[in-house]
Design a protein around this motif. Structure first.
Motif, PDB file in Angstrom:
ATOM      1  N   THR A   1      15.818  -2.730  -1.776  1.00  0.00           N
ATOM      2  CA  THR A   1      15.308  -3.647  -2.802  1.00  0.00           C
ATOM      3  C   THR A   1      13.883  -3.248  -3.180  1.00  0.00           C
ATOM      4  OG1 THR A   1      14.524  -5.173  -1.092  1.00  0.00           O
ATOM      5  CG2 THR A   1      16.714  -5.582  -2.021  1.00  0.00           C
ATOM      6  N   PRO A   2      13.609  -3.072  -4.468  1.00  0.00           N
ATOM      7  CA  PRO A   2      12.270  -2.690  -4.912  1.00  0.00           C
ATOM      8  C   PRO A   2      11.189  -3.695  -4.529  1.00  0.00           C
ATOM      9  CG  PRO A   2      13.863  -2.370  -6.671  1.00  0.00           C
ATOM     10  CD  PRO A   2      14.560  -3.121  -5.594  1.00  0.00           C
ATOM     11  N   LEU A   3      11.598  -4.932  -4.201  1.00  0.00           N
ATOM     12  CA  LEU A   3      10.627  -5.953  -3.830  1.00  0.00           C
ATOM     13  C   LEU A   3       9.820  -5.536  -2.601  1.00  0.00           C
ATOM     14  CD1 LEU A   3       9.701  -8.804  -4.672  1.00  0.00           C
ATOM     15  CD2 LEU A   3      11.329  -9.726  -2.993  1.00  0.00           C
ATOM     16  N   ALA A   4      10.387  -4.646  -1.782  1.00  0.00           N
ATOM     17  CA  ALA A   4       9.671  -4.178  -0.594  1.00  0.00           C
ATOM     18  C   ALA A   4       8.365  -3.491  -0.956  1.00  0.00           C
ATOM     19  CB  ALA A   4      10.564  -3.222   0.201  1.00  0.00           C
ATOM     20  N   PHE A   5       8.337  -2.852  -2.126  1.00  0.00           N
ATOM     21  CA  PHE A   5       7.133  -2.123  -2.514  1.00  0.00           C
ATOM     22  C   PHE A   5       6.011  -3.059  -2.961  1.00  0.00           C
ATOM     23  CE2 PHE A   5      10.708   0.814  -3.209  1.00  0.00           C
ATOM     24  CZ  PHE A   5      10.369   1.739  -2.227  1.00  0.00           C
ATOM     25  N   VAL A   6       6.363  -4.313  -3.260  1.00  0.00           N
ATOM     26  CA  VAL A   6       5.330  -5.312  -3.513  1.00  0.00           C
ATOM     27  C   VAL A   6       4.554  -5.562  -2.227  1.00  0.00           C
ATOM     28  CG1 VAL A   6       4.873  -7.697  -4.202  1.00  0.00           C
ATOM     29  CG2 VAL A   6       6.661  -6.385  -5.369  1.00  0.00           C
ATOM     30  N   TYR A   7       5.275  -5.663  -1.103  1.00  0.00           N
ATOM     31  CA  TYR A   7       4.624  -5.874   0.196  1.00  0.00           C
ATOM     32  C   TYR A   7       3.768  -4.674   0.573  1.00  0.00           C
ATOM     33  CZ  TYR A   7       8.404  -9.329   0.336  1.00  0.00           C
ATOM     34  OH  TYR A   7       9.273 -10.344   0.024  1.00  0.00           O
ATOM     35  N   VAL A   8       4.274  -3.463   0.292  1.00  0.00           N
ATOM     36  CA  VAL A   8       3.489  -2.259   0.567  1.00  0.00           C
ATOM     37  C   VAL A   8       2.199  -2.278  -0.255  1.00  0.00           C
ATOM     38  CG1 VAL A   8       3.441   0.267   0.469  1.00  0.00           C
ATOM     39  CG2 VAL A   8       5.541  -0.918   1.130  1.00  0.00           C
ATOM     40  N   GLY A   9       2.307  -2.698  -1.510  1.00  0.00           N
ATOM     41  CA  GLY A   9       1.123  -2.798  -2.366  1.00  0.00           C
ATOM     42  C   GLY A   9       0.091  -3.758  -1.804  1.00  0.00           C
ATOM     43  N   VAL A  10       0.565  -4.877  -1.262  1.00  0.00           N
ATOM     44  CA  VAL A  10      -0.356  -5.850  -0.652  1.00  0.00           C
ATOM     45  C   VAL A  10      -1.067  -5.235   0.545  1.00  0.00           C
ATOM     46  CG1 VAL A  10      -0.501  -8.069   0.554  1.00  0.00           C
ATOM     47  CG2 VAL A  10       0.972  -7.838  -1.463  1.00  0.00           C
ATOM     48  N   VAL A  11      -0.321  -4.486   1.367  1.00  0.00           N
ATOM     49  CA  VAL A  11      -0.923  -3.826   2.532  1.00  0.00           C
ATOM     50  C   VAL A  11      -2.000  -2.833   2.094  1.00  0.00           C
ATOM     51  CG1 VAL A  11      -0.469  -2.255   4.454  1.00  0.00           C
ATOM     52  CG2 VAL A  11       1.120  -4.120   3.975  1.00  0.00           C
ATOM     53  N   VAL A  12      -1.740  -2.079   1.016  1.00  0.00           N
ATOM     54  CA  VAL A  12      -2.714  -1.113   0.511  1.00  0.00           C
ATOM     55  C   VAL A  12      -3.989  -1.820   0.043  1.00  0.00           C
ATOM     56  CG1 VAL A  12      -3.179   0.594  -1.305  1.00  0.00           C
ATOM     57  CG2 VAL A  12      -0.978   0.599  -0.120  1.00  0.00           C
ATOM     58  N   ILE A  13      -3.832  -2.959  -0.617  1.00  0.00           N
ATOM     59  CA  ILE A  13      -5.003  -3.726  -1.064  1.00  0.00           C
ATOM     60  C   ILE A  13      -5.807  -4.222   0.136  1.00  0.00           C
ATOM     61  CG2 ILE A  13      -5.726  -5.864  -2.221  1.00  0.00           C
ATOM     62  CD1 ILE A  13      -3.378  -5.447  -4.158  1.00  0.00           C
TER      63      ILE A  13
END
Length: 807
Positions: A778-790
């Motif tokens: 699910t592409p939604l996982a990359f939203v969480y990765v983006g949050v971790v990067v921030i």
């Protein structure tokens, strides 16, 4: 005499610029012709299949009646096929390995043919039925083979009883048919090429004396104008060629359907009694030809057959009014008798044609963008060399070796071509390895991993050698090693030597990188460190873009061995270039003593200094490694394999290219901003924020593969590329100004950083594969990765003032 001498001097001085212009314009023409041949051939083979389909159906009707092919009267059927419009030179009908048409005067001969045909399934060989599911095999409508002089379209013959192939129709076409068509359309391009070179010579001779200090601006501007004019002309030519191909294919389908219905009329059949069968025939034709949207059979202005039941019985005029604005119409006459005639009307949807044109032009533009990177690099180099000569002649600079910009421009081609070589093999090398090492599971991934490990381990020793021997000798060594690694692949070798080749390539690339990095650090002032680091970013990304595009094109014409040899031919001259043009290393006594004293440190002491520098560790792990993990794990792995799995291959490549374009464009701005402000912490922080936001934007839609134009995806990939452009060059400047760098030296800390950075390269695919697996793709996982990067960016931003010298 003085006038002649001045003119000759101007001509001689203009030879480098004219040579680059001629080469670039010539490559543009060749790339355009290559794209035209590739695309027009696909349409042309579709037309050949459409022409041969009538013969195929006639023969299969005999096979379905139980008559063996070798006893069928195929001569009469084959002679009915009109060869002239499609340029068919010969038709053969085969029953297994025995030829049944044309009949040989001797005994039936075997299929060890007079001419060697090599199967090429990439050229229009597979047709996909949209109604088929992924679980069902794709129907092979025809295969295309080629020899030195001809193409051969093989159409399989099947019977309804067991659906096994009972024979083959081989339609042979001379390659001249396609090449002459392309040459006809490109004649205006050839003329413009000659005129453009002549006009450019006159332009240089007449206006050069007026340029003075604006010589660089005028040369660059005039070169870009010539490039864009040629590009526009080639695109216009390609559009006409594509339209010719599409309409030719449609006429072929029209002729095929007309012939089939005319054969029924000749048997005395009333077509109006078989409208259901005709409707099914029309439906199959539309399913295999995506451009065709409607086929109507009319008699005396009245529609008697159509897949759209609502149109049956209506007048053709009423339908024509509705269709004329959005469709292109072709027709064929069927005369059954003096009192009975029919007409087939085929409507091609204009938007379908426009979409194909846009896709083909888009693919061509990508190749031109790659070519533009190469041209811009060498134009800039020639301008620098020209300025150097003029300034030496006019004594404008007392010591040319101190001219930083000139010296930095000299190193650009070396790293660009090194990255270009790797880019050339990117598109096919993993499959090449798996083919050669068929008995080893995961051979390609093993080689890629070993390449990364050897590259990483070679960086620090290479940096040590550079600091002692100087850049010129180490660059020559690296180029020689890399060229030799490619030369090994040119020969048809055992798969074990592929491992040796890639290990040598890793060492060669590491040595080249160490030499380039040392050269840049030594020849730039304190206020230009980031700008100079951007050269590495430009060299890598620009070289990869150009190499990937031109390498894929070269693969179609030169084959794998030809591409490997081409890399060798392009790389080896860099040795002579380095020897003749790169300046010698200057012996700064103070810096030399300082570097030597730093090199005498034991590696344990060096490791202790690095570990105790919190600012260095935060920069490496929170920014450097995480960014490289996103590059290798997301951009090159997860993006094409997971998120873009529903897209076409060329679309995937172009979306990824948007990322690299974003990196290149933002690197120019971020490097100048870093040097101007004298700070990198804030720039890196904003880069991390943008990187996280880009990943979140990509993952914001859960049905990316279902969107016709993925706005979120395009915007997210572009933002991610721009954000990484704010990291890739400034992070190098940030690292060499940490407290650790002051103690162990800039070259040593830069090499250590590059070694640690490779952890991100190697770990990226592993980490992101687990993310994809655990989140069920699910592409939604990359939203969480983006949050971790921030969050990483915030942790990097928040710190002690003593963490680094260069804030």
């Amino acid at each position: 005499m003085d006038m002649k001498r001045r003119i000759m001097k101007k001509l001689i001085r203009s030879i480098p610029i004219l040579s680059i212009l001629a080469i670039v314009l010539l490559i543009q023409v060749l790339v355009g012709m290559g794209e035209a041949v590739r695309t027009y051939s696909e349409y042309y083979f579709d037309r050949i299949y459409a022409d041969g389909e009538s013969l195929k159906n006639s023969i299969e009707s005999i096979l379905n009646a139980g008559t063996p092919l070798k006893y069928a009267d195929v001569d009469t059927l084959a002679n009915l096929l009109d060869k002239e419009p499609a340029g068919i030179t010969k038709i053969e009908i085969w029953d297994g390995n025995d030829i049944v048409y044309p009949k040989s005067e001797e005994e039936t001969y075997k299929k060890v043919i007079y001419e060697k045909f090599l199967e090429v399934t990439e050229i229009g060989g597979l047709k996909r039925d949209k109604n088929k599911t992924d679980s069902k095999p794709l129907e092979i409508l025809y295969r295309v083979q080629k020899s030195l002089l001809n193409y051969k379209v093989d159409i399989p013959l099947k019977n309804k009883i067991d659906q096994e192939q009972s024979g083959t129709i081989s339609i042979i076409i001379s390659k001249k048919v396609i090449s002459q068509k392309i040459a006809y359309y490109f004649r205006i391009v050839y003329t413009f090429f000659i005129v453009a070179i002549m006009m450019y010579v006159i332009f240089l001779l007449k206006t050069e004396h007026k340029w003075k200090h604006r010589w660089k601006m005028w040369v660059t501007s005039s070169f870009c104008i010539a490039f864009m004019m040629m590009m526009g002309l080639i695109i216009f030519t390609l559009i006409n060629i594509y339209l010719d191909g599409i309409t030719g294919k449609t006429y072929g389908v029209t002729n095929s359907l007309t012939h089939r219905l005319k054969s029924a009329c000749e048997l005395g059949l009333d077509l109006e009694k078989f409208t259901n069968d005709i409707d099914n025939m029309f439906s199959k034709c539309i399913s295999s030809n995506s451009e065709i949207r409607r086929i109507l059979l009319e008699k005396n202005g009245k529609i008697v057959s159509s897949i759209d039941k609502e149109t049956k019985g209506s007048t053709l005029d009423s339908q024509t009014q509705l269709l004329k604005t959005d469709y292109i119409n072709t027709y064929g006459d069927i005369i059954c008798s003096e009192h009975s005639s029919y007409k087939i009307n085929i409507y091609v949807y204009k938007n379908a044609i426009y979409k194909k044109l846009i896709r083909n032009i888009k693919n061509f533009l990508v190749l031109l963008i790659a070519l533009f990177f190469v041209a811009a690099l060498f134009i800039n180099l020639i301008i620098s060399l020209r300025q150097k000569v003029e300034e030496e002649d006019n004594n404008l600079i007392e010591n040319i070796s101190d001219y930083s910009d000139y010296k930095i421009n000299l190193i650009k081609p070396i790293y660009f071509i090194a990255a270009f070589g790797e880019g050339c093999i990117t598109s096919f090398f993993p499959n090449y390895v798996n083919e050669r090492a068929a008995g080893i599971n995961g051979a390609a991934s093993l080689i890629i991993t070993l390449y990364s490990i050897i590259f990483t381990l070679s960086l620090y020793p290479a940096a040590k050698v550079v600091s002692r021997k100087g850049e010129k000798s180490i660059l020559c060594l690296g180029i020689a090693i890399y060229s030799f690694s490619m030369l090994i692949l040119v020969i048809d070798i055992h798969w074990q030597l592929i491992f040796v080749s890639r290990l040598l390539a890793a060492i060669g690339q590491a040595v080249i990188f160490a030499g380039v990095q040392s050269y840049i650090l030594r020849n730039t002032g304190e206020g230009q460190k980031t700008k100079s680091s951007a050269i590495i970013v430009f060299g890598f990304n620009g070289g990869m873009i150009a190499g990937t595009s031109l390498g894929a094109l070269g693969l179609n014409y030169l084959g794998k061995s030809g591409v490997f040899l081409g890399i060798v031919v392009v790389s080896l001259p860099l040795i002579i270039y380095s020897i003749l043009l790169l300046p010698k290393k200057e012996n700064d006594t103070n810096n030399l003593k300082k570097e030597k004293s730093m090199q005498k440190r034991h590696w344990i002491e060096t490791l202790k200094i690095v570990i105790l520098d919190i600012g260095f560790l935060k920069s490496v792990f929170l920014v450097g490694i995480s960014t490289k993990m996103i590059l290798s794990g997301f951009v090159t792995f997860a993006l094409p394999l997971a998120i873009l799995s529903g897209y076409k291959k060329d679309d995937i490549g172009q979306i990824i290219m948007i990322y690299y374009a974003g990196v290149l464009l933002s690197s120019i701005y971020s490097s100048k901003l870093s040097d101007k402000l004298g700070k990198t912490r804030n720039i890196l922080f904003f880069g991390m924020l943008g990187s996280g936001a880009g990943l979140a934007l990509i993952g914001a839609n859960s049905n990316l593969s279902q969107i016709e134009f993925p706005y979120f995806l395009i915007a997210g990939v572009a933002l991610l590329g721009v954000a990484h452009g704010f990291i890739n060059a400034p992070i190098n400047t940030h690292i060499i100004n940490t407290n650790a760098a002051l103690k162990i030296g800039q070259m040593s800390i830069a090499s250590i950083y590059k070694m640690l950075e490779r952890i991100g390269h190697m770990a990226g695919p592993i980490v992101f594969s687990q993310i994809i697996y655990l989140n069920k793709k699910t592409p939604l996982a990359f939203v969480y990765v983006g949050v971790v990067v921030i969050v990483f960016g915030l942790l990097f931003k928040i710190g002690l003032k003593s963490e680094e010298v260069y804030k």
